[in-house]
Design a protein around this motif. Structure first.
Motif, mmCIF file in Angstrom:
data_model
loop_
_atom_site.group_PDB
_atom_site.id
_atom_site.type_symbol
_atom_site.label_atom_id
_atom_site.label_comp_id
_atom_site.label_asym_id
_atom_site.label_seq_id
_atom_site.Cartn_x
_atom_site.Cartn_y
_atom_site.Cartn_z
ATOM 1 N N TRP A 6 0.827 -1.205 0.000
ATOM 2 C CA TRP A 6 0.000 0.000 0.000
ATOM 3 C C TRP A 6 0.865 1.261 0.000
ATOM 4 N N LEU A 7 1.958 1.230 0.752
ATOM 5 C CA LEU A 7 2.850 2.385 0.787
ATOM 6 C C LEU A 7 3.480 2.621 -0.569
ATOM 7 N N ARG A 8 3.882 1.550 -1.244
ATOM 8 C CA ARG A 8 4.466 1.684 -2.575
ATOM 9 C C ARG A 8 3.439 2.249 -3.563
ATOM 10 N N MET A 9 2.196 1.791 -3.416
ATOM 11 C CA MET A 9 1.145 2.294 -4.293
ATOM 12 C C MET A 9 0.922 3.796 -4.078
ATOM 13 N N LEU A 10 0.885 4.213 -2.805
ATOM 14 C CA LEU A 10 0.687 5.627 -2.511
ATOM 15 C C LEU A 10 1.847 6.471 -3.024
ATOM 16 N N ALA A 224 -4.844 1.787 -12.369
ATOM 17 C CA ALA A 224 -5.532 2.493 -11.284
ATOM 18 C C ALA A 224 -4.644 3.580 -10.680
ATOM 19 N N GLN A 225 -3.359 3.295 -10.550
ATOM 20 C CA GLN A 225 -2.442 4.296 -10.005
ATOM 21 C C GLN A 225 -2.275 5.471 -10.964
ATOM 22 N N ILE A 226 -2.205 5.182 -12.253
ATOM 23 C CA ILE A 226 -2.092 6.257 -13.247
ATOM 24 C C ILE A 226 -3.326 7.148 -13.205
ATOM 25 N N MET A 227 -4.482 6.515 -13.126
ATOM 26 C CA MET A 227 -5.724 7.286 -13.125
ATOM 27 C C MET A 227 -5.882 8.072 -11.826
ATOM 28 N N LEU A 228 -5.554 7.466 -10.684
ATOM 29 C CA LEU A 228 -5.641 8.177 -9.407
ATOM 30 C C LEU A 228 -4.707 9.387 -9.384
ATOM 31 N N ALA A 229 -3.544 9.249 -9.999
ATOM 32 C CA ALA A 229 -2.606 10.370 -10.040
ATOM 33 C C ALA A 229 -3.179 11.543 -10.824
ATOM 34 N N LYS A 230 -3.816 11.250 -11.946
ATOM 35 C CA LYS A 230 -4.420 12.321 -12.725
ATOM 36 C C LYS A 230 -5.593 12.954 -11.978
ATOM 37 N N VAL A 231 -6.342 12.136 -11.261
ATOM 38 C CA VAL A 231 -7.509 12.647 -10.533
ATOM 39 C C VAL A 231 -7.078 13.600 -9.430
ATOM 40 N N TRP A 232 -6.112 13.172 -8.577
ATOM 41 C CA TRP A 232 -5.778 14.030 -7.433
ATOM 42 C C TRP A 232 -5.003 15.276 -7.863
ATOM 43 N N SER A 233 -4.149 15.144 -8.875
ATOM 44 C CA SER A 233 -3.344 16.309 -9.275
ATOM 45 C C SER A 233 -4.194 17.367 -9.960
ATOM 46 N N MET A 234 -4.997 16.968 -10.952
ATOM 47 C CA MET A 234 -5.831 17.943 -11.643
ATOM 48 C C MET A 234 -6.945 18.469 -10.738
ATOM 49 N N GLY A 235 -7.476 17.603 -9.888
ATOM 50 C CA GLY A 235 -8.483 18.057 -8.935
ATOM 51 C C GLY A 235 -7.923 19.076 -7.961
ATOM 52 N N LEU A 236 -6.676 18.872 -7.520
ATOM 53 C CA LEU A 236 -6.041 19.819 -6.606
ATOM 54 C C LEU A 236 -5.849 21.183 -7.265
ATOM 55 N N VAL A 237 -5.448 21.183 -8.518
ATOM 56 C CA VAL A 237 -5.257 22.449 -9.236
ATOM 57 C C VAL A 237 -6.575 23.227 -9.300
ATOM 58 N N VAL A 238 -7.649 22.545 -9.665
ATOM 59 C CA VAL A 238 -8.946 23.217 -9.775
ATOM 60 C C VAL A 238 -9.427 23.678 -8.402
ATOM 61 N N LEU A 239 -9.211 22.871 -7.381
ATOM 62 C CA LEU A 239 -9.670 23.232 -6.035
ATOM 63 C C LEU A 239 -8.942 24.475 -5.529
#
Length: 380
Positions: A6-10, A224-239
């Motif tokens: 899990w740590l490696r995934m994060l 899933a890791q590739i998609m999660l990375a795009k979700v949190w990074s682009m979401g953070l920019v917009v937020l």
């Protein structure tokens, strides 16, 4: 062992997200779009001519020259109307044809004398209906103003019965009925949806066009890791951009009061971004290029914004549309945004919308992930 996995995934998700942020930082076009969307776009939406009547040009033909006609002429003033232009009847048609004014009020001779004598009196109002929004709203305004001035004038000379009912109007949340308050906040809400879909979809298409997606496929990372990375990074920019827009543009430059907790609103926006960023990735997997992605975005974004309740109340829409739009994240996001920002609602009021956004976001994420995995497997 499982904890290390899990740590490696994060760590992978974090590093891939940082890569997305660096890619975005080098994309000047997207940076300009982000800045414009949450600054000039919000400011112009709030300060542009609103749907309500604002500085409508009016001309008055006063053929009576009485105290009552002067009283009627003085009743038109900003911000609803420009100061009225006093013209002659011969110049009325030419001014309407030239578009010099939207309304032309013609007060006939002996108007005051006929009213005081109990005889019927007619006032003519000419309206330029090509200016649709002003003509529709201003027509009622002019009638109310003329009727009110005539009624008050006659009460000085006759005993007019007072109605037994007195309507007391109390305006809450926007006591001055300032259109900019509504326009600025709803523009921020709509831009959050639009920009989150654009940024995530463009990030995936940009990697496909530059060939960097193939580099990711040979790395020890999962779809899933590739998609999660795009979700949190682009979401953070917009937020972050939305928070700065609320602070600097809406509250700072436009002086719009925010009724509720900004932190609670941003928490709801984060859940909404979870759904819309997944939607952006799904659309990007369907499109083969940025022009195709833009066409798909128009087909999806316009119904999401127009039918979510941000422009018109959902209760005025057909029942079928109301039920279908319950599956859209924008419907619940608009509801919680209006409740928090306009009416100062707390968690006890908006928790159903939070749960709905969480459920819709999870479903969209799963659907997008399956489509994303299929697309990557085809590329491999």
């Amino acid at each position: 062992m499982r904890g290390q996995r899990w740590l490696r995934m994060l760590v992978n998700v974090y590093r891939l997200g940082c890569k997305e942020l660096w890619s975005l930082a080098r994309d000047l076009t997207m940076l300009v779009l982000i800045v414009y969307t949450f600054t000039a776009s919000v400011y112009s939406a709030a300060t542009a001519q609103p749907d309500t009547l604002h500085l409508a040009p009016i001309a008055i033909v006063d053929e009576d020259h009485s105290p009552l006609s002067a009283r009627i002429a003085s009743a038109f003033f900003p911000p609803q109307f420009t100061p009225p232009r006093m013209i002659t009847s011969s110049a009325e048609d030419a001014g309407m044809d030239a578009g010099d004014y939207t309304f032309a009020l013609n007060i006939p001779p002996n108007f005051q004398r006929d009213l005081l004598g109990g005889r019927a009196a007619v006032v003519q109002l000419n309206v330029d209906a090509t200016r649709m929004s002003q003509a529709f709203t201003g027509n009622g305004y002019v009638q109310q103003i003329v009727s009110g001035e005539v009624r008050e004038f006659l009460q000085r000379y006759r005993d007019t019965a007072v109605l037994p009912v007195d309507l007391a109007v109390r305006v809450r949340f926007n006591p001055t009925l300032t259109q900019a308050w509504f326009g600025a906040l709803m523009q921020v809400v709509n831009n959050i949806t639009m920009l989150s879909i654009i940024l995530t979809g463009a990030a995936l298409i940009r990697e496909r066009e530059h060939g960097t997606i193939e580099h990711l496929l040979v790395m020890p990372v999962t779809p899933a890791q590739i998609m999660l990375a795009k979700v949190w990074s682009m979401g953070l920019v917009v937020l972050v951009a939305a928070a700065l827009s609320l602070l600097l543009i809406v509250h700072g430059a436009l002086h719009v009061p925010i009724g509720g907790s900004v932190a609670l609103f941003l928490a709801g926006a984060a859940l909404h971004l979870f759904a819309t960023t997944a939607m952006g990735i799904f659309l990007a997997t369907l499109a083969r290029s940025m022009p195709q992605f833009g066409m798909l975005l128009i087909l999806v974004l316009l119904p999401l914004q127009m039918l979510s309740g941000g422009n018109t109340p959902r209760e005025s829409m057909p029942v079928l549309v109301q039920n279908l739009m319950l599956a859209a994240p924008t419907t619940h996001f608009v509801e919680l945004s209006q409740a928090i920002l306009f009416r100062g609602a707390g968690p006890g009021v908006v928790w159903p919308q939070f749960l709905a956004l969480l459920a819709i976001g999870a479903v969209l994420f799963v659907i997008s992930l399956r489509r994303f995995r299929r697309t990557i497997s085809q590329m491999a």
